[in-house]
Design a protein around this motif. Structure first.
Motif, PDB file in Angstrom:
ATOM      1  N   ASP A 125       0.848  -1.193   0.000  1.00  0.00           N
ATOM      2  CA  ASP A 125       0.000   0.000   0.000  1.00  0.00           C
ATOM      3  C   ASP A 125       0.886   1.246   0.000  1.00  0.00           C
ATOM      4  N   PRO A 126       0.815   2.069  -1.039  1.00  0.00           N
ATOM      5  CA  PRO A 126       1.740   3.214  -1.123  1.00  0.00           C
ATOM      6  C   PRO A 126       1.318   4.397  -0.255  1.00  0.00           C
ATOM      7  N   TRP A 127       2.301   5.167   0.186  1.00  0.00           N
ATOM      8  CA  TRP A 127       2.068   6.458   0.829  1.00  0.00           C
ATOM      9  C   TRP A 127       3.120   7.439   0.306  1.00  0.00           C
ATOM     10  N   TRP A 128       2.849   8.724   0.468  1.00  0.00           N
ATOM     11  CA  TRP A 128       3.745   9.765  -0.040  1.00  0.00           C
ATOM     12  C   TRP A 128       4.697  10.217   1.062  1.00  0.00           C
ATOM     13  N   ILE A 129       5.990  10.073   0.815  1.00  0.00           N
ATOM     14  CA  ILE A 129       6.999  10.678   1.694  1.00  0.00           C
ATOM     15  C   ILE A 129       7.033  12.182   1.430  1.00  0.00           C
ATOM     16  N   ILE A 130       7.118  12.529   0.144  1.00  0.00           N
ATOM     17  CA  ILE A 130       7.027  13.929  -0.301  1.00  0.00           C
ATOM     18  C   ILE A 130       5.892  13.980  -1.315  1.00  0.00           C
ATOM     19  N   PRO A 131       4.762  14.592  -0.973  1.00  0.00           N
ATOM     20  CA  PRO A 131       3.617  14.602  -1.897  1.00  0.00           C
ATOM     21  C   PRO A 131       3.897  15.413  -3.155  1.00  0.00           C
ATOM     22  N   SER A 132       3.303  14.979  -4.262  1.00  0.00           N
ATOM     23  CA  SER A 132       3.359  15.754  -5.496  1.00  0.00           C
ATOM     24  C   SER A 132       2.387  16.914  -5.388  1.00  0.00           C
ATOM     25  N   GLU A 133       2.861  18.109  -5.703  1.00  0.00           N
ATOM     26  CA  GLU A 133       2.014  19.304  -5.597  1.00  0.00           C
ATOM     27  C   GLU A 133       1.561  19.819  -6.958  1.00  0.00           C
ATOM     28  N   LEU A 134       1.928  19.117  -8.020  1.00  0.00           N
ATOM     29  CA  LEU A 134       1.587  19.585  -9.361  1.00  0.00           C
ATOM     30  C   LEU A 134       0.616  18.626 -10.028  1.00  0.00           C
ATOM     31  N   ASN A 135      -0.213  19.168 -10.911  1.00  0.00           N
ATOM     32  CA  ASN A 135      -1.057  18.347 -11.781  1.00  0.00           C
ATOM     33  C   ASN A 135      -1.314  19.138 -13.055  1.00  0.00           C
ATOM     34  N   GLN A 178       5.689  14.806  -9.081  1.00  0.00           N
ATOM     35  CA  GLN A 178       6.860  15.111  -8.263  1.00  0.00           C
ATOM     36  C   GLN A 178       6.916  14.175  -7.066  1.00  0.00           C
ATOM     37  N   GLY A 179       7.935  14.410  -6.231  1.00  0.00           N
ATOM     38  CA  GLY A 179       7.939  13.866  -4.896  1.00  0.00           C
ATOM     39  C   GLY A 179       8.513  12.472  -4.750  1.00  0.00           C
ATOM     40  N   ALA A 180       8.137  11.841  -3.648  1.00  0.00           N
ATOM     41  CA  ALA A 180       8.645  10.514  -3.314  1.00  0.00           C
ATOM     42  C   ALA A 180       7.514   9.683  -2.729  1.00  0.00           C
ATOM     43  N   VAL A 181       7.449   8.421  -3.151  1.00  0.00           N
ATOM     44  CA  VAL A 181       6.401   7.524  -2.705  1.00  0.00           C
ATOM     45  C   VAL A 181       7.060   6.243  -2.198  1.00  0.00           C
ATOM     46  N   ALA A 182       6.407   5.558  -1.237  1.00  0.00           N
ATOM     47  CA  ALA A 182       7.008   4.370  -0.636  1.00  0.00           C
ATOM     48  C   ALA A 182       5.930   3.353  -0.295  1.00  0.00           C
ATOM     49  N   CYS A 183       6.365   2.108  -0.078  1.00  0.00           N
ATOM     50  CA  CYS A 183       5.459   1.067   0.413  1.00  0.00           C
ATOM     51  C   CYS A 183       6.268   0.037   1.188  1.00  0.00           C
ATOM     52  N   ILE A 184       5.585  -0.721   2.032  1.00  0.00           N
ATOM     53  CA  ILE A 184       6.249  -1.781   2.786  1.00  0.00           C
ATOM     54  C   ILE A 184       6.401  -2.998   1.879  1.00  0.00           C
ATOM     55  N   GLN A 185       7.637  -3.455   1.734  1.00  0.00           N
ATOM     56  CA  GLN A 185       7.880  -4.665   0.945  1.00  0.00           C
ATOM     57  C   GLN A 185       7.933  -5.906   1.834  1.00  0.00           C
ATOM     58  N   ALA A 186       8.430  -5.736   3.062  1.00  0.00           N
ATOM     59  CA  ALA A 186       8.514  -6.863   4.000  1.00  0.00           C
ATOM     60  C   ALA A 186       8.389  -6.345   5.419  1.00  0.00           C
ATOM     61  N   SER A 187       7.901  -7.208   6.308  1.00  0.00           N
ATOM     62  CA  SER A 187       7.676  -6.806   7.697  1.00  0.00           C
ATOM     63  C   SER A 187       8.025  -7.956   8.631  1.00  0.00           C
TER      64      SER A 187
END
Length: 497
Positions: A125-135, A178-187
């Motif tokens: 499940d992705p979340w934004w580390i640095i959200p994109s502010e452009l569209n 823009q920005g940076a997105v992440a997700c958990i690959q392993a836990s």
């Protein structure tokens, strides 16, 4: 503005404007800071909400940078020996032959920016580390800039890492996404493996030269860290190098935002950061809590032993990377296969191929109206288009340069012919093509023409092939849907079992 132009001249006003970020024709101390640092050679300690006082009991992580410069021969302009391009324009690129900081030691806790915002996220499940502010509605950021804005919050660690490659990283690109997105690959009980993707770029030139933007297609990687961010077991960040072109470059030729801009693409063999090992304590205590020497009696550093991590949940790297790509590019909810693979699948499933042929890679911006970027942000992300493509087509996108290489490779005549049929229909910058599994083109439209007709009033469009539908408010979606349906109609007689 007129007084400023009169006082400074074109090039002086251009430099002033690049520093005047809020465009109030006044330079605040913060805006003047890059010039002060350049003239004095002294950079004051940056203050940031994410900067923490060093924890005396905290751990540090050693990171090395690996960098191989852009292969100049892969640039389109190299074919004619960079004819007409001044040596000064490319000076920042040619002089960038090594990382700015081959090694750096960072606090482990600084990597807490990579942790998920809450504990109950599912893997992938992705979340934004640095959200994109452009569209598509906000437009793009200015090309006329030399110095990155001070990083804030979670941008700080990304900025520090990218600064190991070059002193002027922009953690937010001029173009969406823009920005940076992440997700958990392993836990596990105490650890996460976090996969991430970053869209950032570098400014290679400084005044008095004009800006030169260096934009890798993406930075990706992973970090293995404890859930309280006190310990980092492993870290890697890199620019993928598995395609023949992976960097976009743009540079200005004049002292204004509307000045001529040159565009090119090229191949970067290596841009990578890697931890030398797990993070280690800065101060070592014995069992009684007393500080002990970090070296044994013979003078050798004390060796740490780390427990093995038993992962309780895990998804493949490929799945995590795809989830991040879809977060950045919703149009990739359907698969865009490599060129030859798409035709193999089309033959097996008896479906037409929906192919997008571009001069530059989709994650790379093109400063022209009919770019892949414009298509991505509008029609290709819309639900009706995604549904029809998923049901009735095999989709692919390709670079012109890749198909030219495929066409010239006569070892596989079928693939060579497929590439030739595509290139015959191509016009700059992007061509959308619908063809049969044998490569026969049944329908195609150029992106510039597509955008022209979708910006016209419905009553001004003569061609019934691209007529507007009343079912959708967005004329771009309606027109592209009509394009796909017409292509499907033309292909069907040849696809009967």
């Amino acid at each position: 503005q007129e007084l400023a132009l009169k006082s400074l001249g074109n090039e002086g006003l251009f430099l002033f404007s690049s520093l005047d970020t809020n465009k109030d024709l006044y330079l605040s101390p913060e805006e003047f800071k890059p010039i002060a640092e350049k003239l004095t050679g002294v950079a004051p300690d940056s203050e940031s909400e994410e900067e923490e006082a060093p924890d005396p009991d905290g751990e540090t992580l050693s990171i090395v940078a690996k960098f191989q410069p852009l292969v100049m021969e892969t640039m389109t302009k190299s074919k004619d020996g960079f004819l007409g391009i001044s040596h000064v324009a490319l000076s920042g690129l040619r002089n960038w032959t090594a990382p700015a900081a081959p090694m750096s030691v960072l606090l482990a806790r600084q990597f807490k920016a990579f942790l998920p915002p809450k504990n109950n996220l599912d893997l992938g499940d992705p979340w934004w580390i640095i959200p994109s502010e452009l569209n598509i509605f906000t437009g793009y950021l200015s090309n006329n800039r030399f110095y990155p804005p001070p990083p804030k919050g979670k941008e700080v660690i990304i900025h520090k890492l990218l600064s190991m490659f070059h002193p002027r990283p922009f953690v937010k690109t001029r173009f969406a996404p823009q920005g940076a997105v992440a997700c958990i690959q392993a836990s596990s009980s105490f650890y996460y493996t976090i996969a991430f993707r970053i869209h950032a770029e570098f400014q290679l030139n400084e005044p008095p030269n004009f800006p030169f933007w260096f934009s890798p297609g993406q930075f990706t990687g992973y970090i293995v860290l404890s859930k309280d961010s006190s310990h980092v077991r492993d870290f890697r960040l890199f620019v993928p190098n598995n395609r023949s072109l992976n960097v976009d470059m743009e540079w200005l030729y004049g002292a204004s935002e509307s000045s001529n801009m040159e565009v090119d693409i090229g191949y970067l063999p290596q841009m990578e950061l890697e931890s030398t090992g797990p993070s280690i304590p800065t101060v070592i205590h014995d069992e009684s809590g007393n500080v002990i020497d970090s070296r044994d009696p013979s003078g050798k550093p004390i060796q740490f032993v780390f427990e093995d991590i038993t992962w309780q949940q895990e998804i493949p790297w490929e799945e995590a990377a795809h989830r991040l790509e879809v977060a950045m590019y919703p149009f990739k909810k359907i698969s865009y296969l490599p060129f030859t693979e798409a035709f193999e699948r089309a033959q097996a499933e008896k479906k037409p191929v929906h192919s997008i042929l571009l001069w530059a890679k989709p994650p790379v911006p093109l400063p022209v109206a009919g770019s892949g970027r414009t298509l991505r942000e509008t029609v290709l992300e819309s639900s009706p288009i995604l549904a029809l493509l998923n049901e009735s087509f095999i989709s692919s996108w390709s670079l012109v340069k890749e198909l030219e290489e495929l066409q010239s490779n006569k070892e596989n005549e079928f693939y060579s012919k497929l590439a030739e049929l595509h290139l015959e229909k191509y016009n700059f910058p992007v061509e959308m093509i619908i063809c049969l599994p044998n490569g026969t083109v049944v329908h195609h439209i150029n992106a510039n023409y597509f955008l022209d007709i979708t910006s016209m009033k419905p009553e001004d469009v003569e061609s019934s092939i691209f007529s507007f539908s009343t079912n959708f408010e967005d004329p771009s979606t309606a027109t592209y849907l009509q394009f796909l349906k017409e292509g499907l109609h033309r292909a069907k007689p040849y696809l009967q079992p």
